[in-house]
Design a protein around this motif. Structure first.
Motif, mmCIF file in Angstrom:
data_model
loop_
_atom_site.group_PDB
_atom_site.id
_atom_site.type_symbol
_atom_site.label_atom_id
_atom_site.label_comp_id
_atom_site.label_asym_id
_atom_site.label_seq_id
_atom_site.Cartn_x
_atom_site.Cartn_y
_atom_site.Cartn_z
ATOM 1 N N VAL A 130 73.094 80.052 109.112
ATOM 2 C CA VAL A 130 71.738 79.535 108.951
ATOM 3 C C VAL A 130 70.741 80.015 109.890
ATOM 4 N N TYR A 131 71.307 79.989 111.276
ATOM 5 C CA TYR A 131 70.478 80.444 112.375
ATOM 6 C C TYR A 131 70.059 81.864 112.273
ATOM 7 N N ILE A 145 67.335 82.043 109.692
ATOM 8 C CA ILE A 145 66.088 81.796 110.007
ATOM 9 C C ILE A 145 65.486 82.577 111.097
ATOM 10 N N LYS A 164 59.673 79.569 120.656
ATOM 11 C CA LYS A 164 60.658 80.155 119.871
ATOM 12 C C LYS A 164 60.752 79.847 118.311
ATOM 13 N N SER A 173 62.967 79.181 115.997
ATOM 14 C CA SER A 173 63.670 78.020 115.567
ATOM 15 C C SER A 173 63.039 76.847 115.695
ATOM 16 N N THR A 174 62.322 76.681 116.870
ATOM 17 C CA THR A 174 61.211 75.493 117.119
ATOM 18 C C THR A 174 60.074 75.301 116.061
ATOM 19 N N ILE A 229 61.475 74.309 112.634
ATOM 20 C CA ILE A 229 61.758 73.117 112.507
ATOM 21 C C ILE A 229 60.664 72.366 112.450
ATOM 22 N N LEU A 286 67.014 73.426 106.198
ATOM 23 C CA LEU A 286 66.767 74.501 106.122
ATOM 24 C C LEU A 286 68.084 75.373 105.370
ATOM 25 N N ARG A 295 71.023 73.467 104.565
ATOM 26 C CA ARG A 295 71.614 72.862 105.771
ATOM 27 C C ARG A 295 70.809 71.788 106.229
#
Ligand SMILES: [K+]
Ligand SMILES: [K+]
Lengths: 453, 453
Positions: free
Chosen positions: B233-234, B237, B323, B325-326, B329, B346, B349
């Motif tokens: 998932v990371y 994204i 970043k 991912s921040t 989110i 996301l 997950r």
């Protein structure tokens, strides 16, 4: 009272097609109706001394209903007494209406109003009896009436000797209603600049708008409990943060403007400087009056104002912005995270996960709205960037302070600012709820780990 | 892997006075050491062609170690070959060092690297064996070496014919290292503006800095799994958001600059316009090179850049900012809240509560740092507000783009920008951890309800 806001959203959502209430939609529809009626009334020939366009009339109506105070035409010279009374009515309905609506919603969600020992808990929105709702609405109206009457009497003491009975009383009435509702509307183009050295007017007006910005719940608690330690955590947060922000803002204003010849530098006595710094330090958190020309403030002060305008005052009040409680939760959550604590604590109480997520959502939507607004206006208007950013944040926080950009907005810019004022007043979440009401996804997914920051 | 970051914080915290590692402090101390050594080396007489002051030497060292690229003296003309090699070394150590450090930290926290089937889970930081750490460090160094070698060869194909073997190869080496590390350092004062119409150089440089900005973990996964659906998932994204932000930025850049005679308007062919829009659309997310003069961009484009610079690229990469991912989110949590879902999902997950709070904390600290920076600089520097805000956000995101304010910073302004670059690179959370390490409050308080927004 877990998932309180969620239950409200669901209440709103589950009722489509039924006779039950949908609070976010109801709120926006009532504001839009007020704007339409108000705009049409302001376009009537006898509402104006100098004719206004349809757009100007609707801009004025939007600014009044959202208690912002940004103006494209000077209120005092363009609108007749009838027009000004329409504006005052829109301000009163907009300011009081939202506060009442918000308090009723909280009541419906089981928030303890604690009035005369009456505690309503865990009831769905549609289970609030008409009696309870009527009683709360009456209390709020009474709160506004009393505050405004005190304001009228005190302001009359200053205005009547200066302007005679009729005009003096009218001034007192106008500013009492305008200030309590944090509307920022003034009868002169330079707002209250004529009273920059008038401690009486300055302090009365700030007292009125600070009271309005604390909101009904906090003021009621103060009157009933008369002791800080016995107050609810909510009231403590609102009071402490209001006082802190006001004093910090006043101090920074003093430091940054002390030698500015266009603002504090023009005032001789230290008392005048202090009163003016207090006035200007308190007004950005959505009151929007000014006793100095905002366009002459130093860039540093203007940046400070951007933060204050974005934060605003208390929820459930006549003020807007992301609200003090949101701001405090962001800070507390950050401090907690740094200390390795996933629980967010304030005044020895733990804040629910939902409130933290709500604070995150409100702030993200607020920032997004300001970003889109600034991006659009920088494309449309050729003003200085600081002036444009100031205008957009002022509209979002329904503040009404301006560095002069309002005059250069053009039709498209005016429509954008009108939209931002409306979303800022009803709250970006309210608009967001309506836009996302289509689907309702509650599927549980497996956990994943995600590196952040 | 619950409370992963917390366990790291605690690991750092519990070790004071012992021989164990304190990751945040270690990270900051190694960066400060690099800056001190680098600054002293750059002050050596044979490091410069035109002498620099101590402040200029330390500003350059800070900018290089934090891979920012803001410069107070032109790198190509002021520093000798030795000086330039010192700068390149600082860039390599700063860029690679942080990526290695971050990956080792994740490894220590049990993040699945998934290299050659190796899965390390739930080990404390000090339990990562020296062997594992060495192996990971070697892999990362190898990743950088391979990427930079490919970059060197490809860039040499363009630079050697133009500049001869010695100078051409040196240019290729310099830009390969500078670009992969997202450093933004250039040999000319106008960055890569000479190559605005050179698709080869433009695309190679963007490929290098985008690869560096994806980071080791994502690139390794791509190489090993070769299928989007099988990615973590990371990685999904990071890849989807990188592509989306780049394409959106390119499109908006095209729209806003198409008729700007100082930028795209000056280019004849549509290919040149597309290549330039791609270059400028990708560079604000911390690369910091430019092929057009940033001070001539329209205000709208500059506002777009503010957002892109603040967001940055992937964590654990050669890039900075809050970043990707921040950012994702924040958006996902907001969308979830609006839909009445307190779980943040996301790609099917669920994101941990801790990651959401971390995103909130990173963003709040980032905004606070930018606010304080902008406030201080508007007081110290008389530049246009947009230029100042641009400079501060550029320093925070270690981007290095400037609208010209770097030249007017003055000593105090330079020190402020140096501090912002450093905090931006090590991450505001890292600094926050150290400042809040005194106490460790884990008291459980009773719940309270708090109206928000
Ligand atoms: K206002
Ligand atoms: K950079």
């Amino acid at each position: 009272m877990k998932s309180s806001v969620l239950s409200l959203i669901r209440a709103g959502r589950d009722t489509r097609g039924t006779q039950q209430l949908n609070p976010p939609r109801l709120l926006i529809e009532s504001f839009l109706s007020l704007i339409v009626v108000g705009g049409c009334l302001l376009k009537l020939p006898f509402a104006t001394e100098i004719p206004v366009t349809w757009l100007e009339a609707f801009f004025t109506a939007t600014s009044a209903v959202t208690v912002t105070g940004l103006v494209v035409v000077e209120t005092g010279s363009h609108y007749s007494l009838f027009g000004q009374l329409v504006i005052l009515t829109l301000i009163q309905l907009g300011g009081l209406g939202l506060m009442t609506f918000a308090v009723l919603t909280l009541l419906a969600l089981g928030f303890k109003l604690g009035l005369r020992g009456q505690v309503v808990t865990q009831v769905a929105f549609n289970e609030v009896t008409l009696t309870t709702a009527k009683r709360a609405s009456k209390s709020i109206a009474l709160f506004a009436l009393i505050a405004e009457c005190i304001g009228l009497v005190v302001l009359a003491l200053f205005f009547v000797p200066e302007r005679g009975w009729a005009n003096g009383l009218y001034y007192a009435l106008f500013y009492a209603i305008s200030a309590f509702n944090n509307s920022g509307f003034a009868l002169s183009g330079d707002s209250l600049s004529a009273y920059v050295s008038h401690a009486g007017v300055s302090l009365s007006v700030t007292a009125l708008f600070i009271t309005g910005g604390l909101g009904y719940l906090v003021v009621m608690e103060m009157i009933q409990k008369r002791s800080f330690t016995r107050l609810s955590v909510y009231a403590k947060i609102i009071l402490v943060t209001t006082l802190t922000l006001n004093l910090v803002a006043m101090t920074v204003f003093l430091l940054l403007e002390y030698n500015n010849p266009a603002t504090l530098g023009a005032l001789d006595s230290i008392t005048d400087k202090l009163v003016t710094a207090w006035f200007q330090g308190t007004t950005p958190r959505t009151a929007g009056f000014n006793t100095v020309d905002i366009s002459t403030l130093t860039a540093g002060t203007s940046v400070l104002f951007l933060l204050l305008m974005f934060v605003g005052a208390a929820p459930n009040s006549t003020a807007s912005g992301i609200k003090i409680s949101t701001f405090v939760i962001l800070l507390a959550a950050t401090r907690g995270f740094l200390k390795g604590n996933l629980r967010v604590n304030l005044f020895r109480r733990s804040i629910s996960r939902e409130a933290v997520l709500k604070a995150l959502a409100v702030t993200t939507l607020g920032m997004a709205l300001v970003f889109v607004g600034v991006l659009s206006l920088t494309i449309l208007v050729k003003d200085d960037f600081l002036d444009i950013a100031f205008e957009v944040v002022s509209a979002f926080g329904t503040v009404g302070l301006s560095r002069g950009t309002t005059e250069h907005l053009g039709a498209a810019g005016q429509l954008i600012i009108m939209a931002i004022m409306l979303i800022g007043r009803v709250g970006p979440l309210t608009v967001g709820y309506i836009l996302t009401m289509r689907s309702k996804s509650q599927i549980r997914y497996a956990r994943t780990e995600l590196p952040v920051g």
